[in-house]
Each structure stands twice: as structure tokens, then as C-alpha cells.
Scaffold this motif. Structure first.
Motif, short mmCIF file in Angstrom:
data_model
loop_
_atom_site.label_atom_id
_atom_site.label_comp_id
_atom_site.label_asym_id
_atom_site.label_seq_id
_atom_site.Cartn_x
_atom_site.Cartn_y
_atom_site.Cartn_z
N UNK A 1 -3.28 0.63 8.30
CA UNK A 1 -3.95 0.59 7.00
C UNK A 1 -3.53 -0.64 6.21
N UNK A 2 -2.34 -1.19 6.51
CA UNK A 2 -1.87 -2.39 5.81
C UNK A 2 -2.21 -3.66 6.57
N UNK A 3 -2.99 -3.56 7.62
CA UNK A 3 -3.33 -4.73 8.42
C UNK A 3 -4.23 -5.68 7.63
N UNK A 4 -4.18 -6.91 7.99
CA UNK A 4 -5.00 -7.92 7.32
C UNK A 4 -6.46 -7.72 7.67
N UNK A 5 -7.31 -8.02 6.72
CA UNK A 5 -8.75 -7.89 6.91
C UNK A 5 -9.18 -9.06 7.71
N UNK B 1 -1.62 -8.24 -2.08
CA UNK B 1 -1.96 -8.20 -3.48
C UNK B 1 -2.55 -9.54 -3.93
N UNK B 2 -1.99 -10.62 -3.42
CA UNK B 2 -2.48 -11.94 -3.79
C UNK B 2 -3.92 -12.14 -3.34
N UNK B 3 -4.25 -11.59 -2.18
CA UNK B 3 -5.61 -11.72 -1.66
C UNK B 3 -6.61 -11.07 -2.61
N UNK B 4 -6.25 -9.94 -3.19
CA UNK B 4 -7.16 -9.25 -4.12
C UNK B 4 -7.41 -10.09 -5.38
#
Length: 76
Positions: free
Chosen positions: A72-76, A1-4
Motif C-alpha cells: 500500500x506504501x509502494x510508489x505509484x 507526502x512530498x509527491x502529494x
């Protein structure tokens, strides 16, 4: 969430710089009194573009890397 939130803030900053550049280099195109609105709209457009590129990247990325499954929750 912080990344967004970080991506959103960076995109708003880029949008503000785009608006500032247009106002300074072509003041007839965007007057100063609408610079804030155009900066916000430019930032939202940059954010939409960034999210589109991220979605395409996720779709085009191979499903497995080194034999590991992509979550799906993996880091980009």
C-alpha cells in the motif's frame, strides 16, 4: 507526502491556466474580478479528478507485478 504536494501544486497551476484561458477567450463568461476564485475552484476540480484517476488506476492495476506483492506504501 512530498509527491502529494507536488501534484496539488501542479493541479492548482493547471486550474489557474484554465481560468486564465476562459477569461481571455470568453470574457463575458467569467469576468476578471472572479478569475482568482474560478482559478482556485478549477484547480481543486482538477486535483479531485487527478486523485480519482489515481485511485481507479491503483484499483485496476494488477495485484502482483513480476511475482511481487503490491504494498500500500509502494510508489505509484
Amino acid at each position: 507526502m512530498m509527491r502529494e504536494w507536488i501534484i496539488f501544486a501542479l493541479c492548482l497551476g493547471v486550474g489557474g491556466h484554465i481560468a486564465l484561458g476562459v477569461v481571455l477567450h470568453a470574457p463575458g463568461l467569467w469576468p476578471w474580478n472572479t478569475a482568482a476564485l474560478y482559478g482556485l475552484l478549477s484547480g481543486l476540480a482538477v486535483y479531485a479528478l487527478a486523485q480519482t484517476v489515481r485511485a481507479i488506476w491503483k484499483w485496476a492495476r494488477p495485484a502482483s507485478i513480476n511475482g511481487q506483492k503490491s504494498d500500500s506504501d509502494a510508489s505509484w
